[in-house]
Design a protein around this motif. Sequence first.
Motif, short mmCIF file in Angstrom:
data_model
loop_
_atom_site.label_atom_id
_atom_site.label_comp_id
_atom_site.label_asym_id
_atom_site.label_seq_id
_atom_site.Cartn_x
_atom_site.Cartn_y
_atom_site.Cartn_z
N UNK A 1 37.94 -7.75 35.85
CA UNK A 1 39.28 -7.52 35.31
C UNK A 1 39.85 -6.24 35.90
N UNK A 2 41.17 -6.09 35.92
CA UNK A 2 41.77 -4.88 36.50
C UNK A 2 41.25 -3.60 35.85
N UNK A 3 40.97 -2.60 36.68
CA UNK A 3 40.52 -1.31 36.17
C UNK A 3 39.28 -1.43 35.30
N UNK A 4 39.33 -0.81 34.13
CA UNK A 4 38.21 -0.84 33.19
C UNK A 4 38.55 -1.66 31.94
N UNK A 5 39.52 -2.57 32.08
CA UNK A 5 39.92 -3.35 30.90
C UNK A 5 38.81 -4.26 30.41
N UNK A 6 38.04 -4.80 31.34
CA UNK A 6 36.93 -5.65 30.94
C UNK A 6 35.84 -4.87 30.23
N UNK A 7 35.61 -3.64 30.69
CA UNK A 7 34.64 -2.78 30.02
C UNK A 7 35.09 -2.52 28.59
N UNK A 8 36.35 -2.24 28.44
CA UNK A 8 36.91 -1.98 27.10
C UNK A 8 36.73 -3.20 26.19
N UNK A 9 37.03 -4.40 26.70
CA UNK A 9 36.86 -5.60 25.89
C UNK A 9 35.41 -5.79 25.50
N UNK A 10 34.50 -5.58 26.46
CA UNK A 10 33.08 -5.83 26.22
C UNK A 10 32.51 -4.89 25.17
N UNK A 11 32.87 -3.61 25.24
CA UNK A 11 32.28 -2.63 24.34
C UNK A 11 32.92 -2.63 22.96
N UNK B 1 30.59 -14.50 30.65
CA UNK B 1 31.84 -13.75 30.50
C UNK B 1 31.83 -12.45 31.28
N UNK B 2 30.64 -11.86 31.50
CA UNK B 2 30.59 -10.59 32.22
C UNK B 2 31.03 -10.75 33.68
N UNK B 3 30.95 -11.95 34.23
CA UNK B 3 31.48 -12.19 35.57
C UNK B 3 32.96 -11.86 35.61
N UNK B 4 33.70 -12.33 34.60
CA UNK B 4 35.15 -12.12 34.55
C UNK B 4 35.50 -10.73 34.05
N UNK B 5 34.80 -10.25 33.04
CA UNK B 5 35.11 -8.93 32.49
C UNK B 5 34.85 -7.83 33.51
N UNK B 6 33.81 -8.00 34.34
CA UNK B 6 33.52 -6.98 35.35
C UNK B 6 34.51 -7.01 36.50
#
Length: 340
Positions: free
Chosen positions: A163-173, A156-161
């Motif tokens: 994602x637009x802007x820092x949205x994937x970081x937000x989802x992950x954390x 999943x980190x492939x896609x979350x990293x």
Amino acid sequence: MREDAWQPTPTTADVLTARTGALGRIRLNRPQSINALTTPMVVAVRRALHEHAEAGAGAVLLDGAGERGLCAGGDVRAVRESVLAGTGAGVEFFAEEYATDAAVADAPVPVVAWMDGIVMGGGVGLSVHAAVRCVTGRTRLAMPETIIGFFPDVGALWWLSRAPGQRGTRMALTGGTVGGADAVALGLADRLLGAGQLPEVVDRLAAGGDVSGLGAGREEVTSAWLTDGLDPFFAGDDPVAVVQRLEAADDPVARAAAADIRARSPFAVAVTLAALRRAETMTSLADVLEQDRRLAPRLAAHPDFAEGVRAQLVDKDRTPRWTHARLEDVDPTEVAAVLD
């Protein structure tokens, strides 16, 4: 399609297969647990995918039995038990799961994932790497692993990293849950359809067609996650700085995100952010899955995993006693040790 056309796989009745015209079908069949994955299930999915391709299917559709969702994730209670017993079965589960995630991504025929209802953890791994990812208005997609002392794995980190802007970081954390439109906007899905359109999807694929033109794509959806202005708070590679910026914000949404992060394993949050930043520099999904293979047994062996699963899924008291009281207490050398 008649329900009696479904057949259990040779190794487990928790995965069913069928053939409708040009379409091969795979259905997770453990609805009482929202199709939570076991080792026999992920192996059966991989073998069924191979068999449909060998039999000449034009596409393979993956969905889940029951009304609650595609898949709530891996059976982490069983993984916890194996870790506590020292049997090694948990390590085997991760290896087989990631091999199946890679098989979905690399399948010689298009895999179409029907991501209706709950799609979390291992369910994301089986679907987000598919050639065509269909979500609905009922979709609830998340990678909530930091609440059990783990990290967003299954590639999943492939896609979350990405994602637009820092949205994937937000989802992950935060482990934040997104709906179908958000999933499309964030690049985690391709088409937003109605929950009742599965028969139409089956008919199209069985006739050798595709789902293009059905529902809405990325340019047609709107998402609050793309407009709420939280990106700057999640920038950088210091998890302490991230949470402190959120806590100091005037925005109540930002402060709520900080509280979500504070409730999770500090060690898992720190490892997740470091792994996500590494994933940003990787050039293939295979590289991210290899990182997952190294990290998963190490995080599963950490005391926070057994404690997190206990608090959330075994005793359900929702009061985990983490190894570190706060993110500020996590030594960066501890994080580096599990990543290297």
